[in-house]
Design an enzyme around this catalytic site. Structure first.
Site, short mmCIF file in Angstrom:
data_model
loop_
_atom_site.label_atom_id
_atom_site.label_comp_id
_atom_site.label_asym_id
_atom_site.label_seq_id
_atom_site.Cartn_x
_atom_site.Cartn_y
_atom_site.Cartn_z
N CYS A 157 0.82 -1.21 0.00
CA CYS A 157 0.00 0.00 0.00
C CYS A 157 0.86 1.26 0.00
CB CYS A 157 -0.99 -0.06 1.15
SG CYS A 157 -2.44 0.94 0.84
N HIS A 160 -3.47 -5.25 1.73
CA HIS A 160 -2.82 -5.51 3.02
C HIS A 160 -2.87 -6.99 3.42
CE1 HIS A 160 -2.34 -1.29 4.47
NE2 HIS A 160 -3.31 -1.09 3.59
N GLU A 162 -1.08 -8.44 5.46
CA GLU A 162 -0.77 -8.56 6.89
C GLU A 162 -2.01 -8.42 7.77
OE1 GLU A 162 -0.36 -5.97 5.08
OE2 GLU A 162 -0.68 -4.15 6.24
N1 GLN Z 1 -3.22 6.05 -0.23
C1 GLN Z 1 -2.43 6.01 0.95
C2 GLN Z 1 -1.18 6.89 0.79
O1 GLN Z 1 -1.09 7.70 -0.03
C3 GLN Z 1 -2.02 4.61 1.29
C4 GLN Z 1 -3.04 3.97 2.16
C5 GLN Z 1 -2.56 2.72 2.86
O2 GLN Z 1 -1.36 2.45 2.98
N2 GLN Z 1 -3.48 1.98 3.41
O3 GLN Z 1 -0.28 6.75 1.53
#
Ligand code: GLN
Length: 211
Positions: free
Chosen positions: A81, A181, A183
């Site tokens: 992410c 995610h 995890e």
């Molecule tokens: N969109 C988020 C960012 O710009 C990431 C979100 C996440 O890691 N759950 O960091």
């Protein structure tokens, strides 16, 4: 097999969950908050969270250059992410002034690809590399990969509608990136995949023509 140690960047975000998962797959894990803590690691996970905040903290703590050097040295690195955003060579939807990206992964990410539409959602993904059953993926203000370079393998795509799908998991040599995610689930397969990449990396160092 030599004993592996995997670091998890612990500036902000979901680092404790990754450490917990690494424990479940039987690998030693430790947090990384300063450059010297990269020493002796075999792999690194950059967790989800908020990429702008993580980049700011990394800058303040003098970690941006060491992290760039780590990735450029070909060390196994997995970004989930926000971590995926930081590893990407190109990002759209940056806050004004942009942010220090670590880079190394030849993709373009759209930073809040799904976040604009819906904050979070869950989906079943077919991931041939991991086999059956499909992966239950949790997306939280998630990015997506909208363009990939020649050496990037797409591991999973999310179907948006009959005409459209978007890449949400990729691998390029020693770099793994997932927009969701793993995890936060009970599925250990992504962590096992990364541990395999780290193990392969110890043998081949991903050198061309080795082996
Ligand atoms: N969109 C988020 C960012 O710009 C990431 C979100 C996440 O890691 N759950 O960091």
């Amino acid at each position: 097999m030599a004993k592996l140690t995997i670091g998890v960047l612990a500036l902000q975000g979901a680092f404790a969950e990754h450490i917990n998962m690494l424990g479940k797959v039987g690998v030693a894990a430790r947090t990384v908050r300063k450059p010297s803590e990269l020493d002796g690691l075999d792999g690194l996970i950059i967790p989800g969270g908020e990429s702008t905040t993580m980049a700011l903290v990394a800058e303040r703590w003098g970690l941006v250059q060491p992290l760039k050097a780590w990735v450029q040295a070909g060390k196994p690195t997995w970004g989930t992410c926000a971590g995926m955003i930081l590893l990407s060579d190109r990002a759209t939807g940056q806050k004004q002034g942009g942010q220090a990206l670590i880079g190394g992964l030849d993709v373009t990410v759209s930073r809040n690809y799904f976040g604009r539409q819906i904050d979070s959602f869950e989906a079943e993904l077919s991931v041939p590399k991991l086999g059956d059953p499909p992966v239950h993926a949790i997306f939280i203000r998630a990015p997506a990969i909208i363009d990939t370079g020649a050496d990037v393998t797409v591991l999973a795509r999310l179907t948006e509608n009959a005409q459209r799908s978007v890449a949400v998991a990729v691998q390029a040599g020693p770099i793994l990136a997932t927009a969701f995610h793993p995890e936060l689930t009970d599925d250990l397969r992504w962590h096992e995949l990364f541990v395999n990449m780290v193990t392969i990396g110890m043998v081949t160092e991903y050198a061309e023509g080795s082996g």
